[in-house]
Design a protein around this motif. Structure first.
Motif, PDB file in Angstrom:
ATOM      1  N   GLY A 154       0.804  -1.219   0.000  1.00 18.18           N
ATOM      2  CA  GLY A 154       0.000   0.000   0.000  1.00 18.18           C
ATOM      3  C   GLY A 154       0.829   1.257   0.000  1.00 18.18           C
ATOM      4  N   HIS A 155       0.176   2.327   0.466  1.00 19.30           N
ATOM      5  CA  HIS A 155       0.738   3.672   0.382  1.00 19.30           C
ATOM      6  C   HIS A 155       1.113   4.129   1.792  1.00 19.30           C
ATOM      7  N   LEU A 156       2.405   4.177   2.054  1.00 16.96           N
ATOM      8  CA  LEU A 156       2.873   4.491   3.397  1.00 16.96           C
ATOM      9  C   LEU A 156       2.596   5.950   3.752  1.00 16.96           C
ATOM     10  N   GLY A 157       2.412   6.775   2.739  1.00 15.43           N
ATOM     11  CA  GLY A 157       2.212   8.194   2.981  1.00 15.43           C
ATOM     12  C   GLY A 157       0.827   8.560   3.477  1.00 15.43           C
ATOM     13  N   ASP A 158      -0.112   7.639   3.383  1.00 16.82           N
ATOM     14  CA  ASP A 158      -1.465   7.973   3.823  1.00 16.82           C
ATOM     15  C   ASP A 158      -2.124   6.880   4.662  1.00 16.82           C
ATOM     16  N   GLY A 159      -1.407   5.813   4.967  1.00 19.11           N
ATOM     17  CA  GLY A 159      -1.960   4.761   5.829  1.00 19.11           C
ATOM     18  C   GLY A 159      -2.876   3.790   5.115  1.00 19.11           C
ATOM     19  N   ASN A 160      -2.865   3.816   3.791  1.00 15.42           N
ATOM     20  CA  ASN A 160      -3.743   2.954   2.993  1.00 15.42           C
ATOM     21  C   ASN A 160      -3.043   1.635   2.694  1.00 15.42           C
ATOM     22  N   VAL A 161      -3.628   0.534   3.204  1.00 11.33           N
ATOM     23  CA  VAL A 161      -3.019  -0.773   2.960  1.00 11.33           C
ATOM     24  C   VAL A 161      -4.024  -1.707   2.282  1.00 11.33           C
ATOM     25  N   HIS A 162      -3.577  -2.321   1.196  1.00  6.92           N
ATOM     26  CA  HIS A 162      -4.403  -3.317   0.515  1.00  6.92           C
ATOM     27  C   HIS A 162      -4.033  -4.683   1.086  1.00  6.92           C
ATOM     28  N   LEU A 163      -4.930  -5.256   1.865  1.00  6.63           N
ATOM     29  CA  LEU A 163      -4.699  -6.578   2.447  1.00  6.63           C
ATOM     30  C   LEU A 163      -5.295  -7.618   1.515  1.00  6.63           C
ATOM     31  N   ASN A 164      -4.497  -8.593   1.140  1.00  5.96           N
ATOM     32  CA  ASN A 164      -4.956  -9.654   0.247  1.00  5.96           C
ATOM     33  C   ASN A 164      -4.910 -10.979   0.980  1.00  5.96           C
TER      34      ASN A 164
END
Lengths: 433, 433
Positions: free
Chosen positions: A351-361
């Motif tokens: 994901g995007h470390l700059g905004d806390g967005n994580v795609h969990l698969n």
């Protein structure tokens, strides 16, 4: 053809299609969990066509589903119940406003075409994610699409200075915000960002563009803890960081990488002054205990390809995808808490470390649904969003009840929807049951 | 007391006041152009009191005007037609969320008290403008107050992570956005920012706070053209600039300053690292052809006092105040165009160079109204906002028709208002006739 289809054909001629080929292609977005069942696909060529179809739908008790590039993942553009699909495909004109360095797009302009057009004008349009070759600018605005450049440029709405909307009543409105401060009541453009086509069709969009950055460097960091990287990089908002992506060791192994850290972090720096980047690079090695490497262009290109390949590989594995955002400082702890659940499925996180967005698969033969529910419980504890980028559509309506924090929002959204679309003509199955 | 007042007294006892003293004090905000005429001033002490008064008002066909610190300039909190004024004065509790470095305020908390409270926790709340000693946090949110720190920190809404609202129906809702990305429909907190109390009473506000900056410097620039300063400073978003104020030579003469340039620009730099500021200062002299001076703390304090004194001096002169924002790059040309009108009144201009917000003050015996209209015409040409910071209230409703760009917004706002407040209980004279 049934009676309604005959009437539609008579009224709209060449602009409307009924063949199986069209119904199947334009009747759905990327989400495979719904069966498309539209009665017709309509291709308006101007705003009058749009008001005509709304008028027709209203008089004939028909519903309309707006469809852009059909890259949505939650069935927001899937017509499941005899709706007319309004495809923006032919609303694809694009213009340049030289004075303001702004690009003016009809909604069906493909994102990459807009980006290329802007680039030819010597400017940059920072809407970047994996499906920009198919997604449309109208869809980007209606879902407030974000992506890899969020850390520097924000999401799509941050570029918008004006929109025209045709409301479900057929009324055409213009909204704009060209000044940074405008205290004339609430900024009502906001209600259309993320509205997924249920409050009207956005027929024209004016977007700011940005200078092209002359210098770019990519840095690879191997880290065992995301917090240290975050605290050292993100709190320093110097505008140099244009992407800050991460993936875990499971993802890294998947791409064929050598696993010698818990996380891979890929950092892109941009500037118009070379020495700014050099200064940043000078400091960065001192700052990190973790191994840091400056990549040459070939290495960088290889690593960015690896990053882009992760979701593709996971799709091939039939992974169940969760799209979470938590407050940035909670991300490390959140991932630890998820791992501590010992779910019995394999988890791939990127994901995007700059905004806390994580795609969990999640990959596993069973326990997927149970795992999802447990992950959502942890997400609630961390005040996270269960849909960071991908919207609600028809598929994620369960969020309104699963996440009690959203129930008041859902009710208020229903009030707004009723006031703007009392007949529920547009996107009748999106957001609400 | 009339019958309604007697009923109110019976129901609310000590919490409601009817004396002339109260009616005059709490019946109006700072705008002097309306005569206050409320029937009662109600001081709720908790949310139940609020739902009780809404219930009472609804059953007795009475209206409610919400009143905070009463520092508004457009009569948004003035009760002119027998309304009950709901003062938030006793809703003034404040709490600290240690884990998230957030401050949780009831709406009646005075802005400066919140700022001081946050400072005692070692943090900074960047809501800064001239009336923070009286304004309330609830009012700041409901008007989306901005001010001098906008260039670095944005406006009030940029600090909000959650609000509780009691709607005109009496229903209490909670809305929050703790993650940077949240694609669960539109961000509906937005409709309350700038709503001026017509969509409900905000009863609880959670605000982010920011690190205190250890180092601060003030720089004085004497310039004849704002564009050069802007292009050299603002396009470089390095986060060091926390204020960038300007005033013209007429204002400067008014403060007793020696006039040797068209504009005075006062630039505040902040950082947690002294060397960052030093680097900036090293570069700045080379960059500017205009005279640049680094001020010592005594000189800085004197110049900031001069800046704060400008609106006070202009009020004493009975200046007619316009609150304009134009796109930043147009500001110089806008001011040139205004001067070229040769209006026959004296114009004093000061404002925020970082966001294009200029407070135009007109001084003259006549031609004020004619001048205002001509200035508005030029403002339209520059796509400017006629109310950058001060809202609409009751006084500026003419904007909806004078500025045709806002007419669609006005209609849409009316639709929202009707859906949320069908009986028009709250702020019945604000925004709409």
């Amino acid at each position: 053809m049934n009676k309604q289809q005959l009437l539609l054909q008579e009224r709209f001629n060449e602009k409307i299609k009924f063949s199986e080929e069209y119904l199947n292609k334009y009747g759905r977005d990327w989400y495979q969990g719904l069966i498309p069942s539209p009665i017709a696909i309509f291709f308006p060529e101007n705003e009058e066509d749009v008001t005509d179809i709304i008028d027709f739908a209203s008089k004939n008790k028909l519903k309309i589903v707006i469809s852009g590039g059909r890259t949505g993942l939650n069935g927001g553009a899937t017509a499941t119940d005899g709706e007319i699909v309004l495809s923006t495909e032919k609303l694809n004109k694009i213009q340049w406003d030289e004075e303001n360095n702004e690009v003016i797009c009809q909604p069906g302009v493909i994102t990459d075409n807009a980006k290329k057009f802007v680039e030819e004008k010597g400017r940059f349009l920072p809407i970047e994610f994996s499906s920009t070759s198919s997604s449309s600018i109208g869809g980007n605005v209606a879902t407030n699409a974000a992506g890899a450049k969020f850390i520097k440029y924000g999401s799509t709405k941050d570029h918008v200075t004006g929109i025209n909307v045709i409301l479900p009543s057929g009324k055409k409105i213009q909204l704009s915000k060209r000044s940074l401060k405008d205290a004339t009541g609430p900024n009502l453009m906001e209600i259309f960002y993320g509205s997924e086509g249920v409050l009207g069709l956005i027929t024209l969009i004016t977007l700011k563009t940005y200078p092209i950055m002359d210098f770019k460097e990519t840095i690879l960091i191997k880290a065992n803890n995301l917090n240290t990287v975050q605290s050292k990089l993100i709190n320093k908002k110097n505008g140099l960081i244009s992407s800050l992506e991460f993936w875990d060791k499971n993802c890294h192994a998947l791409t064929g990488g050598e696993v010698d850290s818990d996380y891979i972090i890929l950092l892109e720096l941009v500037s118009q002054e070379k020495k700014e980047i050099e200064k940043f690079l000078e400091n960065i090695s001192e700052k990190f205990g973790d191994p840091v490497s400056l990549l040459n262009s070939k290495q960088a290109s290889k690593m960015w390809s690896a990053r882009e390949n992760i979701p593709v590989l996971l799709s091939d594995m039939n992974a169940y995808k969760l799209d979470i955002c938590v407050p940035i400082k909670s991300l490390q702890k959140y991932l630890e808490d998820i791992n501590a659940l010992n779910l019995g499925v394999k988890i791939f996180a990127f994901g995007h470390l700059g905004d806390g967005n994580v795609h969990l698969n999640l990959v596993g033969d069973k326990k997927i649904n149970e795992s999802k529910n447990k992950i959502y419980e942890v997400t609630k504890i961390h005040s996270g969003s269960p849909s960071a980028e991908h919207g609600i559509g028809q598929r994620k309506k369960y969020i309104w009840t699963t996440f009690s924090d959203y129930s008041d929002k859902h009710e208020l959204l229903k009030t707004l929807k009723k006031s703007i679309d009392p007949e529920n003509i547009m996107g009748p199955k999106v957001f609400f049951d």
